[in-house]
Design a protein around this motif. Structure first.
Motif, short mmCIF file in Angstrom:
data_model
loop_
_atom_site.label_atom_id
_atom_site.label_comp_id
_atom_site.label_asym_id
_atom_site.label_seq_id
_atom_site.Cartn_x
_atom_site.Cartn_y
_atom_site.Cartn_z
N LEU A 88 50.96 -3.97 13.27
CA LEU A 88 50.78 -4.84 14.43
C LEU A 88 52.14 -5.18 15.00
O LEU A 88 53.00 -5.71 14.28
N GLY A 89 52.36 -4.87 16.26
CA GLY A 89 53.60 -5.23 16.92
C GLY A 89 53.44 -6.54 17.68
O GLY A 89 52.42 -6.74 18.34
N ILE A 90 54.42 -7.42 17.57
CA ILE A 90 54.42 -8.65 18.37
C ILE A 90 55.61 -8.55 19.31
O ILE A 90 56.76 -8.45 18.87
N VAL A 91 55.32 -8.50 20.61
CA VAL A 91 56.40 -8.33 21.58
C VAL A 91 56.44 -9.52 22.54
O VAL A 91 55.46 -10.24 22.71
N GLY A 92 57.59 -9.72 23.14
CA GLY A 92 57.81 -10.83 24.06
C GLY A 92 59.31 -11.08 24.15
O GLY A 92 60.08 -10.55 23.37
N GLU A 93 59.69 -11.89 25.12
CA GLU A 93 61.11 -12.16 25.30
C GLU A 93 61.59 -13.19 24.28
O GLU A 93 60.80 -13.79 23.56
N SER A 94 62.90 -13.43 24.26
CA SER A 94 63.45 -14.47 23.41
C SER A 94 62.78 -15.79 23.76
O SER A 94 62.58 -16.08 24.94
N GLY A 95 62.42 -16.56 22.74
CA GLY A 95 61.82 -17.86 23.00
C GLY A 95 60.32 -17.80 23.27
O GLY A 95 59.71 -18.81 23.58
N SER A 96 59.72 -16.62 23.11
CA SER A 96 58.29 -16.51 23.38
C SER A 96 57.45 -17.00 22.21
O SER A 96 56.24 -17.15 22.33
N GLY A 97 58.09 -17.26 21.07
CA GLY A 97 57.36 -17.77 19.91
C GLY A 97 57.06 -16.72 18.88
O GLY A 97 56.44 -17.00 17.86
N LYS A 98 57.53 -15.49 19.10
CA LYS A 98 57.16 -14.42 18.17
C LYS A 98 57.81 -14.60 16.80
O LYS A 98 57.17 -14.38 15.78
N SER A 99 59.05 -15.06 16.76
CA SER A 99 59.69 -15.28 15.46
C SER A 99 59.11 -16.50 14.75
O SER A 99 58.96 -16.51 13.53
N ALA B 223 59.95 0.63 23.05
CA ALA B 223 59.94 2.02 22.58
C ALA B 223 59.67 2.05 21.08
O ALA B 223 58.91 2.89 20.59
N VAL B 224 60.28 1.13 20.34
CA VAL B 224 60.01 1.02 18.90
C VAL B 224 58.55 0.64 18.68
O VAL B 224 57.86 1.22 17.85
N ALA B 225 58.07 -0.32 19.47
CA ALA B 225 56.67 -0.75 19.35
C ALA B 225 55.73 0.43 19.58
O ALA B 225 54.77 0.62 18.85
N ARG B 226 56.04 1.25 20.59
CA ARG B 226 55.14 2.36 20.90
C ARG B 226 55.06 3.37 19.76
O ARG B 226 53.99 3.87 19.42
N LEU B 227 56.19 3.64 19.14
CA LEU B 227 56.21 4.67 18.10
C LEU B 227 55.69 4.15 16.76
O LEU B 227 55.26 4.92 15.93
N LEU B 228 55.74 2.84 16.55
CA LEU B 228 55.42 2.33 15.22
C LEU B 228 54.10 1.56 15.16
O LEU B 228 53.37 1.66 14.17
N ALA B 229 53.80 0.78 16.20
CA ALA B 229 52.67 -0.15 16.11
C ALA B 229 51.37 0.51 16.56
O ALA B 229 51.35 1.26 17.53
N ARG C 280 48.71 -1.57 17.13
CA ARG C 280 48.23 -2.61 18.05
C ARG C 280 49.39 -3.49 18.47
O ARG C 280 50.37 -3.63 17.73
N LEU C 281 49.25 -4.10 19.63
CA LEU C 281 50.28 -5.01 20.12
C LEU C 281 49.68 -6.36 20.47
O LEU C 281 48.55 -6.45 20.93
N MET C 282 50.48 -7.42 20.24
CA MET C 282 50.19 -8.73 20.82
C MET C 282 51.39 -9.08 21.68
O MET C 282 52.52 -9.00 21.23
N VAL C 283 51.12 -9.46 22.92
CA VAL C 283 52.20 -9.86 23.83
C VAL C 283 52.22 -11.38 23.87
O VAL C 283 51.20 -12.02 24.12
N MET C 284 53.39 -11.97 23.59
CA MET C 284 53.49 -13.43 23.58
C MET C 284 54.38 -13.95 24.69
O MET C 284 55.36 -13.32 25.08
N LYS C 285 53.99 -15.11 25.19
CA LYS C 285 54.80 -15.81 26.19
C LYS C 285 54.55 -17.30 26.00
O LYS C 285 53.40 -17.71 25.86
N ASP C 286 55.60 -18.08 25.98
CA ASP C 286 55.50 -19.54 25.82
C ASP C 286 54.62 -19.92 24.63
O ASP C 286 53.84 -20.87 24.70
#
Lengths: 266, 227
Positions: free
Chosen positions: A48-59, A221-227, A229-235
């Protein structure tokens, strides 16, 4: 070889059903949202890939999942047990046996004063390995897999480049054959070619060991090759989730469309 | 094997004035086992869009797509992943692989993912690479540096490694020389003979005439423009 490294550990038979079930996970920093109402299931063998910009809450989300932060609301059920409410020693045991955590900064995941071989061997000893020869052989094999010359087995991580430190951290984490691996921007500090080798290595491990992985990355690109499924996070919230190539090729949410279109062809 | 009912598709471009583009409506299609259906229509008519929807790469706005009993439009990601692993193959025009992975491993990967023994998977991969005239000295190299035609043949080898019951082929013979085109057409014929349901896009008319049992012009699924 891997088989040998694994034979040190006890193997459980794979269970049916999700490995991890997350329900309504929420974390506040004071009044500010860290992450809110995150729910998903993760099955063995899934990335499962979690993507989003810095501060999106993914970490923040990753830290709550791995038990490094305690969430304010929600449940994290691992193999039928709620890791939010379980006692600290039990959770720490999970962290040594079933789980692994690959930090963005290798200094957070390595013991800088201990040799490379020691860093890898230590994880094995923490789960009960005692045979020095077997431990050293497993350590040497894993160094090779992450392209660190076995001749450097006695060097300390601080004598390594940043990229090598990260590869060592991955070796240290995977040597015990965990079932669930958390990764926070693991390929960030690596040369592109080493990144590729690690992506391939991780894909092989996922396939052969039925490993489940949750990977936080801003690199689509890393997400595409490895994950898978994806979850996109914002705020702090999940604004879109789905099959990786579907989310990247046919994004539905305005934010995901912006994110995908902001990247050079992935 | 593949049943498409009343399928529609729209793209909403949120960052371009929330423009809504209706690209498909009322699409119907049935493909039986052992049958090959060619999608026709001008460039931009929606052939690749339809193919991507069947593969679960694009989301449908309405209607259903059943592949071997699973409705792709309502399936969970996990179900689509299993469908792609076991049932539905796709040879796209682009080879997308992890750099530095050797060609024989790229081709064997679908078989390894199904749990085949590495020996058998690599033997099958190598037989296909040989059949498609990829020189043996290239098998240990990553295909990322190969020519367009070689990459396409690697892609085809990968797509035919496992005997998928359903196959999507996007321009499988484009940019191939006569010899390799013949190999690909015979692979398609073999797949049909073993009962695979195939949907293909073939700009090569002679190839289309040879392997396709029927043609469907996707222009018929294009929404009429509002006056």
């Amino acid at each position: 070889m891997m088989e040998r490294a694994l034979s040190i550990l006890s193997k459980e038979k794979p269970q049916d059903g999700p490995l991890l079930q997350v329900e309504g996970l929420t974390k506040f920093y004071g009044a500010r949202i860290g992450c809110a109402d995150v729910s998903f299931d993760l099955w063995p063998g899934e990335v499962l890939g979690i993507v989003g910009e810095s501060g999106s809450g993914k970490s923040t989300l990753l830290s709550c999942l791995a038990g490094h932060l305690s969430p304010d609301r929600g449940r994290v059920i691992y193999a039928g047990r709620d890791t939010v409410s379980m006692a600290e020693p039990e959770r720490r045991m999970l962290g040594r046996t079933d789980w692994a955590f690959v930090h963005q900064n290798p200094r957070d995941g390595l013991r800088m004063g201990v040799s490379a071989g020691g860093n890898v061997g230590e994880r094995l000893m923490a789960v009960g390995a005692r045979n020095y020869g077997a431990i050293r052989e497993a350590a040497s094999d894993w160094l090779g897999r992450v392209e660190i010359s076995p001749g450097r087995i006695d060097d300390r991580p601080r004598q390594f480049s940043g990229g090598m430190q990260q590869r060592l951290q991955i070796a240290r984490n995977l040597v015990t054959g965990p079932k669930l691996v958390f990764m926070d921007e693991p390929t960030g500090g690596l040369d592109v070619s080493v990144q590729a080798r690690l992506l391939d290595l991780l894909r092989g491990l996922v396939r052969d060991m039925g490993l489940a992985v949750i990977i936080v990355t801003h690199d689509l690109a890393v997400a595409r090759l490895l994950a898978h499924r994806l979850m996109v996070m914002k705020d702090g919230r999940v604004i879109e989730a789905g099959l990786t190539d579907q989310v990247l090729d046919d994004p539905q949410a305005a934010y995901t469309q912006l994110l995908v279109s902001s990247v050079l062809q992935v | 094997m593949i049943e498409i009912e009343n399928l529609s598709k729209r793209f909403t471009l949120h960052n371009q004035g929330a423009a809504v583009i209706e690209v498909m409506t009322g699409a119907q299609l049935r493909v039986a086992r052992g049958e090959c259906v060619a999608l026709t229509g001008q460039s931009g008519a929606g052939k690749s869009t339809l193919m991507r929807m069947i593969y679960g790469n694009y989301l449908a706005a309405g209607g259903s797509i059943r592949v071997g009993g699973l409705d792709v439009t309502r399936a969970t990601p996990r179900e689509v992943i299993a469908l792609r692993r076991e049932t539905l193959g796709y040879v796209s025009q682009f080879l997308r692989v992890v750099p530095r992975v050797p060609t024989r491993a790229v081709v064997a990967e679908p078989l390894l993912a199904l749990g085949h023994a590495p020996g058998a998977a690599f033997a099958r991969a190598e037989a296909l690479l040989a059949q498609l005239n990829i020189p043996e000295r290239l098998w240990g190299l990553s295909p990322t540096t190969f020519s367009g035609g070689e990459q396409q043949r690697v892609n085809i080898a990968r797509g035919f490694a496992h005997g998928y019951p359903a196959l999507l082929l996007d321009e499988p013979t484009a940019s191939l020389d006569a010899l390799n085109r013949e190999v690909v057409l015979s692979l398609i014929e073999e797949a049909k003979a073993r009962g695979a349901a195939i949907i293909g896009i073939f700009h090569d008319e002679a190839a289309r005439a040879r392997v396709a049992d029927r043609e469907i012009d996707v222009t018929g699924f294009t929404p009429r423009k509002a006056a």
